[in-house]
Scaffold this active site. Structure first.
Site, mmCIF file in Angstrom:
data_model
loop_
_atom_site.group_PDB
_atom_site.id
_atom_site.type_symbol
_atom_site.label_atom_id
_atom_site.label_comp_id
_atom_site.label_asym_id
_atom_site.label_seq_id
_atom_site.Cartn_x
_atom_site.Cartn_y
_atom_site.Cartn_z
ATOM 1 N N HIS A 164 7.306 1.425 -6.914
ATOM 2 C CA HIS A 164 6.591 0.202 -6.544
ATOM 3 C C HIS A 164 6.028 0.342 -5.131
ATOM 4 C CE1 HIS A 164 8.308 -1.789 -10.041
ATOM 5 N NE2 HIS A 164 7.622 -2.880 -9.758
ATOM 6 N N HIS A 211 16.221 -1.537 -5.261
ATOM 7 C CA HIS A 211 16.141 -0.351 -4.410
ATOM 8 C C HIS A 211 16.875 -0.566 -3.100
ATOM 9 C CE1 HIS A 211 13.353 2.172 -6.660
ATOM 10 N NE2 HIS A 211 12.671 1.078 -6.957
#
Length: 395
Positions: A164, A211
């Protein structure tokens, strides 16, 4: 330095960021240290956690919502700041298929073909390197607890680097670089917009618990380095893709070879399918670029170079909206039809029902299924949709 990297790779900074933004596991909303919640019972994503099944059809009560982890386990959490909740949920969607399948074609249909070409090529390269890096490094995602996981599908993937973050950095700054030489607008404004866009997407990966800080920083830095390395060759690559007679063949063969030789894992992960989707879309779009340059309007004409954005009028807005609606309808229709046709043919070839999820995950099924479907999507977006726009008088 090693201690700093260890801290950035740990789950505690992610949990603290979530608490600062008003996201708490149910039962910990009092604001204690996130590390203190790590001794709960139950297990999810390699760590222990308190899990309870979510009753079907029941929504959140008293501000308590449910996120999901691996194997369908549900984690209840409490949202105390809905501004951050919706901001980062929206920002996270900017790194998903729904954004790519709308934004990149929109640029091609309504703004500039050359800008769109460069963004799609950079996006394909950056995402392939990021996806492969995940399955080579095999770094785990943040532990839950102390982190609250708001997404389920990507939790089956490894964490480093954050694709991302890579995609957001690549798309925003490649758009800035590609347009700054062709259009007159304040560079500082474009730089701020690119920075805000990529930052929101990066922070959303922390907020959703997908993350660590190091994953996000690593993804953004890798993407930045790739942009710097590829920028000197942009024009050369673009020229070859448009004019080389070998372009259509190489655009199909090279991505297929990369997909069939994707790193193998001990368990199924959606990364191979996602990578095939990205490379397939890029391959179809590249073939479309080449065909348009050969048989439609050549890309290298003085008419394509503009010094400034045209004056925006109500008529122009209507045309832009009409192009987008027509284009997205064709793109989504193509995706729907090709999914059904290709999956049906593969099911007939390999003797499995199309509802068999395990069969659809096999290499000989997943790669052609994803690649043919999304290469058709890329081709329709760059060839069929502009032809339809011309027939409808929307050019």
């Amino acid at each position: 330095m090693s201690r700093l990297l260890g801290t950035l790779r740990s789950s505690q900074p992610v949990a603290r960021f979530q608490r600062c933004c008003g996201l708490f596991p149910a039962g910990e909303e009092g604001g204690g240290d996130p590390a203190e919640g790590a001794g709960e019972s139950g297990a999810c994503n390699g760590a222990t956690a308190q899990r309870r099944p979510v009753a079907a059809g029941r929504g959140p009560r008293n501000g308590v919502r449910s996120g999901r982890g691996q194997q369908g386990c549900a984690q209840k959490y409490i949202v105390k700041n809905y501004f951050y909740y919706y901001l980062f949920k929206f920002s996270a969607a900017l790194g998903e298929e729904i954004f790519y399948i709308t934004f990149l074609p929109f640029i091609y249909w309504n703004i500039d073909h050359s800008v769109s070409r460069r963004m799609i090529i950079i996006w394909s390269i950056v995402m392939y390197i990021g996806q492969v890096s995940k399955d080579i490094l095999k770094w785990p995602r943040p532990l839950s607890p102390p982190v609250v996981k708001l997404e389920m599908r990507t939790d089956a993937e490894y964490g480093m680097p954050s694709t991302h973050a890579m995609a957001a950095t690549a798309i925003s700054f490649s758009f800035l670089i590609a347009t700054t030489n062709q259009y007159k607008y304040p560079f500082e404004l474009g730089l701020v917009a690119a920075f805000v866009f990529s930052t929101l997407v990066c922070l959303s990966r922390l907020y959703t618990g997908m993350h660590t800080v190091l994953d996000v920083i690593g993804g953004a830095l890798i993407s930045a380095v790739l942009l710097v390395l590829l920028y000197p060759a942009w024009d050369t690559i673009d020229h070859l893709l448009l004019t080389s007679p070998f372009c259509p063949l190489l655009s199909i063969v090279v991505p297929l070879v990369l997909c069939y030789n994707y790193p193998k894992l001990d368990y199924y992960s959606p990364t191979r399918g996602d990578t095939t989707t990205i490379l397939g879309a890029g391959a179809g779009a590249t073939v479309g670029f080449w065909l348009n340059n050969q048989y439609a309007t050549p890309a290298y004409t003085s008419e394509n170079f503009q010094l400034g954005f045209p004056l925006i009028t109500s008529k122009m807005l209507v045309v832009v909206l009409a192009r987008f609606v027509v284009g997205i309808f064709i793109v989504l229709l193509t995706r729907r039809l090709m999914k059904s046709v290709v999956l049906g043919m593969l099911g007939y070839q390999y003797k499995f029902p199309i509802s068999d999820l395990e069969a659809r995950r096999r290499l000989e099924v997943e790669v052609p299924y994803k690649f043919i479907t999304y290469s058709s999507v890329g081709f329709s977006a760059t060839v069929l949709v502009p032809l339809l726009h011309g027939l409808l008088g929307l050019m």
